[in-house]
Design an enzyme around this catalytic site. Structure first.
Site, short mmCIF file in Angstrom:
data_model
loop_
_atom_site.label_atom_id
_atom_site.label_comp_id
_atom_site.label_asym_id
_atom_site.label_seq_id
_atom_site.Cartn_x
_atom_site.Cartn_y
_atom_site.Cartn_z
N ASP A 162 11.66 3.67 28.92
CA ASP A 162 11.51 3.49 27.41
C ASP A 162 11.75 2.14 27.03
O ASP A 162 12.67 1.33 27.30
CB ASP A 162 12.84 4.06 27.08
CG ASP A 162 12.77 4.76 25.43
OD1 ASP A 162 11.78 4.46 24.83
OD2 ASP A 162 13.72 5.28 25.05
N GLU A 199 6.42 3.65 24.24
CA GLU A 199 6.51 2.31 23.38
C GLU A 199 6.09 2.76 21.74
O GLU A 199 5.74 1.88 20.99
CB GLU A 199 5.78 1.12 23.96
CG GLU A 199 4.22 1.46 24.24
CD GLU A 199 3.41 1.73 23.17
OE1 GLU A 199 2.70 0.84 22.37
OE2 GLU A 199 3.33 3.09 22.54
N GLY A 201 3.63 4.52 20.46
CA GLY A 201 2.44 4.48 19.92
C GLY A 201 2.02 2.87 19.34
O GLY A 201 1.09 2.67 18.55
N ASP A 221 10.16 8.20 17.37
CA ASP A 221 10.96 9.38 17.65
C ASP A 221 10.75 10.57 16.69
O ASP A 221 11.01 10.23 15.39
CB ASP A 221 12.34 9.04 17.89
CG ASP A 221 12.69 8.08 19.04
OD1 ASP A 221 11.84 7.85 19.69
OD2 ASP A 221 13.73 7.87 19.15
#
Length: 400
Positions: A162, A199, A201, A221
Site C-alpha cells: 500500500d 496507489e 489509481g 478508498d
C-alpha cells in the site's frame, strides 16, 4: 476518477498497453481468476488482533463462503510491533499477535485457506499516517529484500503493498512496486505470493502494472456508503479491456455488512464487482452477516461470472433514464448481462435480445425469455438484474 461512459480514449490506450505486454504480464502463475477472501481493514482497522483473524478464518469456513471460493484471509495494517527488531526485521505486535505471524498463517492454512499480509513501500504505513498508529520505520524502504524474506518465511501467500504517501520519501510508483516484485521473486517463493499493489489509481496503473503485480487498485478508498459504491462503479466504465487473467483492476474491498446498505444495494455491490472481474474481498465480520447477505456473496452463478476463466471485464454499452446496461463476454462463447438501476425508484426495463433470447436469471437460477426476443424486468432502486445467456449477442434496453 474517469466518468466517461462507454469506450473512451483512455480505454483504448489502456487496452493497447495491456495487449502489448502479452506474455510480459507478471509471470508468477497466480491470480488466474480474481482473488476472493476476507480483509481485516474495513471491519476493524487497527483494532485487529489474533483472535479476530482466527475467527474470520473460522467464519469463512463455517458460513460456506470458503466452499464458494473465498480463500484468502488478509491481515491488513496494524499487525506490526511499533519498531523493527535489532536486526532490522519486522515483528508482530507482541500483545495483539502473541503467537506470531507464522503460527497465525499456519492456522489459516489448516482451515484450507491462504494467508495474506500488509506492507508499504515508504517509511510509514497508512495507519501511521491516518490512524495515529505509533510505529516507527515500519515501511519497507531500505528493507525490501529483508521484508520479502521475512514474509516468505512466515508463509505469507498474498501481499497487499500500500503506497501510503511513499512519494514523500522520494519514491516513484512504478520502480518502487517493481522493487518489491523482484524481492518477492528472489525469496524463491514468488510463485506462491499473490502481489496486490495499491496507489489508488493516481498513476493509471492499468496502463503499466500488468508486468508488475497481479492486481492494482483503481480508486481511492471505498467508504461504507452507497454513494461511494456508485461512484466507483461509474469510474470503472472507462476501464473495460484493461484487465486479464493474472492482471486485475481492483476497485477496492467490499463494504457490505458495514454502513447502511439496502438489500438491493448489497446485491448491486457484489453483482457489479462480479461483472467487473474484480477481486471479491469481504471487509466485515463474517459471523455477523445475515443469511440473506451470505447468499448474495455465495451465489454460485454470480461467483462463476466473477471467476470466469476468460477474464474479460464488463463494458457499459448503454445508459437510458438512469438505467445502465453492462455486458461481459464469458468463456465458451457465453455472455453476462447486468441491468443496473442507478435511480431512486423502481424502473420497468425491457431487454431486446436479438436472436439468442434464452436467458438465465443469475439471482434465482431460473430460465427466462425462451422463444421471445424481449423480456421485461422490474428493477428496484439501486438494484441490478443479472442474466447469462449461452452465446454473445446484441442486447439493448428501453425504460418505460
Amino acid at each position: 476518477m474517469f466518468l466517461v461512459p462507454g469506450t473512451s480514449a483512455i480505454t483504448v490506450l489502456a487496452s493497447l498497453l495491456l495487449a502489448s505486454t502479452g506474455t510480459d504480464a507478471l509471470d508468477n502463475g497466480l491470480a488466474r481468476t480474481p482473488p476472493m477472501g476476507w480483509n481485516s481493514w474495513n471491519a476493524v482497522r487497527c483494532a485487529v488482533n489474533e483472535t479476530i483473524v482466527r475467527s474470520a478464518a473460522d467464519a469463512l469456513v463455517d458460513s460456506g463462503l470458503a466452499a464458494a471460493g473465498y480463500q484468502y484471509i488478509v491481515l491488513d495494517d496494524c499487525w506490526q510491533d511499533y519498531k523493527r527488531g535489532a536486526d532490522g526485521a519486522l515483528r508482530a505486535h507482541p500483545t495483539k499477535f502473541p503467537s506470531g505471524i507464522a503460527t497465525l498463517a499456519s492456522y489459516v492454512r489448516s482451515k484450507g485457506l491462504k494467508f495474506g499480509l500488509y506492507g508499504s513501500p515508504g517509511t510509514r504505513t497508512c495507519a501511521m499516517i491516518y490512524d495515529k498508529y505509533p510505529g516507527t520505520g515500519l515501511g519497507s524502504k531500505g528493507h525490501e529484500q529483508q521484508d520479502a524474506d521475512t514474509w516468505a518465511a512466515w508463509g505469507v501467500q498474498y501481499l497487499k503493498y500500500d503506497w501510503c504517501l511513499a512519494d514523500k520519501d522520494g519514491l516513484v510508483h512504478q520502480p518502487t512496486f517493481e522493487r518489491m516484485r523482484d524481492a518477492l521473486a528472489a525469496t524463491g517463493k514468488g510463485g506462491e505470493i499473490t502481489y496486490s499493489i495499491s496507489e489508488y489509481g493516481y498513476t493509471k496503473p492499468w496502463t503499466w502494472a500488468a508486468p508488475v503485480a497481479n492486481l492494482w487498485r483503481t480508486t481511492a478508498d471505498i467508504q461504507p456508503r452507497w454513494d461511494s459504491v456508485a461512484r466507483i462503479i461509474e469510474s470503472q466504465a472507462a476501464l473495460a479491456g484493461t484487465s486479464a487473467p493474472g492482471a486485475w483492476n481492483d476497485p477496492d474491498m467490499l463494504q457490505i455488512g458495514n454502513g447502511k446498505f439496502t438489500p438491493e444495494e448489497t446485491r448491486s455491490h457484489v453483482a457489479m464487482w462480479a461483472m467487473l472481474a474484480a477481486p471479491l474481498m469481504v471487509g466485515t465480520l463474517v459471523d455477523k452477516l445475515p443469511q440473506q447477505t451470505l447468499d448474495v456473496l455465495a451465489n454460485p452463478r454470480l461467483v462463476a461470472i466473477d471467476q470466469d476463466s476468460l477474464g474479460k471485464q464488463a463494458a457499459r454499452i448503454q445508459q437510458t433514464a438512469g438505467v445502465d446496461l453492462w455486458t461481459r463476454e464469458l468463456s465458451g462463447g457465453r455472455q453476462a448481462i447486468a441491468v443496473f438501476n442507478t435511480g431512486n425508484s423502481t424502473q420497468s426495463v425491457t431487454l431486446s435480445l436479438g436472436q439468442d433470447a434464452a436467458l438465465t436469471d443469475v439471482w434465482s437460477g431460473n430460465a427466462v425469455a425462451h422463444g421471445t426476443a424481449k423480456v421485461t424486468a422490474q428493477v428496484k432502486a439501486h438494484d441490478t438484474a443479472v442474466f447469462t445467456r449461452r452465446s454473445v449477442g446484441d442486447v439493448s434496453i428501453t425504460v418505460a
